[in-house]
Design a protein around this motif. Structure first.
Motif, PDB file in Angstrom:
ATOM      1  N   ILE A 126      13.812  35.762 -17.046  1.00 51.74           N
ATOM      2  CA  ILE A 126      14.710  36.811 -16.538  1.00 51.74           C
ATOM      3  C   ILE A 126      15.276  36.429 -15.174  1.00 51.74           C
ATOM      4  CG2 ILE A 126      14.782  39.196 -15.701  1.00 51.74           C
ATOM      5  CD1 ILE A 126      12.765  39.890 -17.926  1.00 51.74           C
ATOM      6  N   ILE A 127      14.442  35.847 -14.321  1.00 51.21           N
ATOM      7  CA  ILE A 127      14.909  35.430 -12.996  1.00 51.21           C
ATOM      8  C   ILE A 127      15.984  34.350 -13.114  1.00 51.21           C
ATOM      9  CG2 ILE A 127      14.247  34.269 -10.848  1.00 51.21           C
ATOM     10  CD1 ILE A 127      11.518  35.632 -11.103  1.00 51.21           C
ATOM     11  N   ILE A 128      15.722  33.326 -13.937  1.00 50.28           N
ATOM     12  CA  ILE A 128      16.682  32.232 -14.111  1.00 50.28           C
ATOM     13  C   ILE A 128      17.975  32.734 -14.737  1.00 50.28           C
ATOM     14  CG2 ILE A 128      17.109  30.051 -15.285  1.00 50.28           C
ATOM     15  CD1 ILE A 128      15.195  29.789 -12.989  1.00 50.28           C
ATOM     16  N   GLU A 129      17.845  33.557 -15.777  1.00 50.74           N
ATOM     17  CA  GLU A 129      19.036  34.107 -16.442  1.00 50.74           C
ATOM     18  C   GLU A 129      19.818  34.983 -15.476  1.00 50.74           C
ATOM     19  OE1 GLU A 129      21.821  34.862 -19.404  1.00 50.74           O
ATOM     20  OE2 GLU A 129      20.189  33.386 -19.382  1.00 50.74           O
ATOM     21  N   GLY A 130      19.114  35.768 -14.664  1.00 41.45           N
ATOM     22  CA  GLY A 130      19.780  36.631 -13.697  1.00 41.45           C
ATOM     23  C   GLY A 130      20.556  35.840 -12.656  1.00 41.45           C
ATOM     24  N   ILE A 131      19.968  34.760 -12.167  1.00 42.67           N
ATOM     25  CA  ILE A 131      20.655  33.905 -11.187  1.00 42.67           C
ATOM     26  C   ILE A 131      21.899  33.287 -11.806  1.00 42.67           C
ATOM     27  CG2 ILE A 131      20.460  31.777  -9.836  1.00 42.67           C
ATOM     28  CD1 ILE A 131      17.518  32.454  -9.391  1.00 42.67           C
ATOM     29  N   SER A 132      21.773  32.813 -13.056  1.00 42.59           N
ATOM     30  CA  SER A 132      22.919  32.201 -13.733  1.00 42.59           C
ATOM     31  C   SER A 132      24.059  33.197 -13.919  1.00 42.59           C
ATOM     32  CB  SER A 132      22.484  31.649 -15.098  1.00 42.59           C
ATOM     33  OG  SER A 132      21.471  30.684 -14.954  1.00 42.59           O
ATOM     34  N   ARG A 133      23.714  34.428 -14.258  1.00 42.64           N
ATOM     35  CA  ARG A 133      24.735  35.450 -14.485  1.00 42.64           C
ATOM     36  C   ARG A 133      25.347  35.948 -13.178  1.00 42.64           C
ATOM     37  NH1 ARG A 133      24.722  38.622 -19.317  1.00 42.64           N
ATOM     38  NH2 ARG A 133      23.513  37.614 -20.958  1.00 42.64           N
ATOM     39  N   PHE A 135      25.229  34.683  -9.880  1.00 43.14           N
ATOM     40  CA  PHE A 135      25.842  33.750  -8.939  1.00 43.14           C
ATOM     41  C   PHE A 135      26.864  32.821  -9.591  1.00 43.14           C
ATOM     42  CE2 PHE A 135      21.845  34.841  -6.789  1.00 43.14           C
ATOM     43  CZ  PHE A 135      22.325  35.171  -5.527  1.00 43.14           C
ATOM     44  N   TYR A 136      26.633  32.453 -10.875  1.00 42.28           N
ATOM     45  CA  TYR A 136      27.505  31.467 -11.507  1.00 42.28           C
ATOM     46  C   TYR A 136      28.316  32.033 -12.677  1.00 42.28           C
ATOM     47  CZ  TYR A 136      24.796  28.151  -8.766  1.00 42.28           C
ATOM     48  OH  TYR A 136      24.208  27.475  -7.734  1.00 42.28           O
ATOM     49  N   LYS A 137      28.129  33.321 -12.983  1.00 43.15           N
ATOM     50  CA  LYS A 137      28.888  33.988 -14.054  1.00 43.15           C
ATOM     51  C   LYS A 137      28.718  33.281 -15.401  1.00 43.15           C
ATOM     52  CE  LYS A 137      30.372  36.495 -10.663  1.00 43.15           C
ATOM     53  NZ  LYS A 137      29.735  37.812 -10.387  1.00 43.15           N
ATOM     54  N   LYS A 138      27.515  32.784 -15.664  1.00 41.46           N
ATOM     55  CA  LYS A 138      27.215  32.100 -16.912  1.00 41.46           C
ATOM     56  C   LYS A 138      26.415  33.029 -17.817  1.00 41.46           C
ATOM     57  CE  LYS A 138      29.003  28.094 -15.735  1.00 41.46           C
ATOM     58  NZ  LYS A 138      30.147  27.490 -16.436  1.00 41.46           N
ATOM     59  N   LEU A 200      19.410  24.090 -17.840  1.00 43.52           N
ATOM     60  CA  LEU A 200      20.506  24.873 -17.268  1.00 43.52           C
ATOM     61  C   LEU A 200      21.843  24.154 -17.448  1.00 43.52           C
ATOM     62  CD1 LEU A 200      18.880  26.193 -13.967  1.00 43.52           C
ATOM     63  CD2 LEU A 200      19.741  27.586 -15.859  1.00 43.52           C
ATOM     64  N   CYS A 201      21.830  22.846 -17.342  1.00 43.46           N
ATOM     65  CA  CYS A 201      23.061  22.078 -17.557  1.00 43.46           C
ATOM     66  C   CYS A 201      23.527  22.179 -19.005  1.00 43.46           C
ATOM     67  CB  CYS A 201      22.841  20.613 -17.186  1.00 43.46           C
ATOM     68  SG  CYS A 201      22.614  20.313 -15.439  1.00 43.46           S
ATOM     69  N   VAL A 202      22.591  22.048 -19.926  1.00 44.31           N
ATOM     70  CA  VAL A 202      22.939  22.046 -21.348  1.00 44.31           C
ATOM     71  C   VAL A 202      23.292  23.441 -21.848  1.00 44.31           C
ATOM     72  CG1 VAL A 202      22.058  21.596 -23.670  1.00 44.31           C
ATOM     73  CG2 VAL A 202      21.541  20.009 -21.807  1.00 44.31           C
ATOM     74  N   LYS A 203      22.466  24.427 -21.499  1.00 47.78           N
ATOM     75  CA  LYS A 203      22.635  25.774 -22.047  1.00 47.78           C
ATOM     76  C   LYS A 203      23.658  26.607 -21.296  1.00 47.78           C
ATOM     77  CE  LYS A 203      19.590  25.209 -25.232  1.00 47.78           C
ATOM     78  NZ  LYS A 203      20.045  25.030 -26.621  1.00 47.78           N
ATOM     79  N   LYS A 204      23.720  26.417 -19.980  1.00 51.01           N
ATOM     80  CA  LYS A 204      24.579  27.265 -19.155  1.00 51.01           C
ATOM     81  C   LYS A 204      25.817  26.542 -18.626  1.00 51.01           C
ATOM     82  CE  LYS A 204      22.165  30.979 -19.494  1.00 51.01           C
ATOM     83  NZ  LYS A 204      22.732  32.176 -20.173  1.00 51.01           N
ATOM     84  N   GLY A 205      25.923  25.247 -18.873  1.00 46.22           N
ATOM     85  CA  GLY A 205      27.088  24.504 -18.430  1.00 46.22           C
ATOM     86  C   GLY A 205      27.185  24.341 -16.932  1.00 46.22           C
TER      87      GLY A 205
END
Length: 231
Positions: A126-133, A135-138, A200-205
């Motif tokens: 949840i923390i990683i997904e939250g940061i991706s969404r 800060f990076y809109k992924k 994160l590179c593969v899944k979130k670009g």
């Protein structure tokens, strides 16, 4: 003189055509440029190339033919992590483990200690997904990212197994083995951080630089929190 003028006109024409072609190529492939295929990209850094040797590329990339295997491996990692945490008396927090004395503990609390690995898995995700969404809109690939997320923890399973062996044969009381145990934890944590960055590179670009920053900051934050509570 006329030939020189004609050559300049021809060069100008070819440059205009080349510019139009480059613009059209850029326009047609803008999505590819924005989110490069890191999974199949040749890395220039020798350090990153060596790290790719110890990376579970096949299961993190989560190709259709490997989905069943990725799910089985992820479930196996979660189950083994839960069991090993209970046997070691470890409370799981991000990529760290805090030892809790098991003496005079009721069975209910021992089970809670074991289940901390599962709870930590979801909190970590949840923390990683939250940061991706945030800060990076992924927002993409959330299901695939969740299913393969446990694979980044498999180096820690190796540490838990080694620590359990040291504990069973009573080697942790020997200073050299106690030091070795701490060194192995750091090595396997770094390995997991790399797997997280790659995922994160593969899944979130995300770019590899951004992924490494997220991983290191999160790890540093977890270490700081543990240090505060221990002090």
């Amino acid at each position: 003189m006329s030939e020189l003028v004609e050559q300049k006109q021809n060069k100008k024409y070819y440059l205009q055509e080349l510019g139009i072609y480059a613009y059209n190529s850029l326009k047609n492939n803008v999505e590819t440029i924005k989110t490069p295929d890191f999974a199949h990209r040749e890395l220039k850094s020798p350090i990153l190339r060596k790290l790719m040797w110890i990376t579970s590329k096949r299961f993190i990339q989560f190709e259709k033919k490997d989905k069943k295997f990725s799910i089985i491996i992820s479930l196996g990692i979660i189950i083994l992590g839960t069991i090993f945490c209970g046997l070691n008396g470890f409370y799981s927090f991000l990529l760290f483990f805090m030892e809790i004395s098991q003496y005079n503990l009721e069975l209910f609390f021992q089970i809670l200690i074991s289940l901390s690995f599962i709870a930590n898995f979801f909190i970590f995700f949840i923390i990683i997904e939250g940061i991706s969404r945030f800060f990076y809109k992924k927002n993409e690939n959330i299901i695939d990212f969740l299913v393969s997320f446990a694979i980044i923890l498999y180096p820690l399973i190796l540490f838990l197994l080694i620590h359990l062996i040291f504990k069973w044969v009573n080697l942790l009381n020997v200073s050299i083995f106690n030091l070795l145990d701490n060194v192995l934890l750091i090595i396997f944590q770094v390995w997991s951080l790399w797997l997280l960055s790659y995922s994160l590179c593969v899944k979130k670009g995300l770019k590899i630089e951004s992924s490494l920053i997220i991983s290191l900051l999160l790890h540093y934050g977890g270490f700081t929190i543990i240090l505060i509570f221990l002090v």
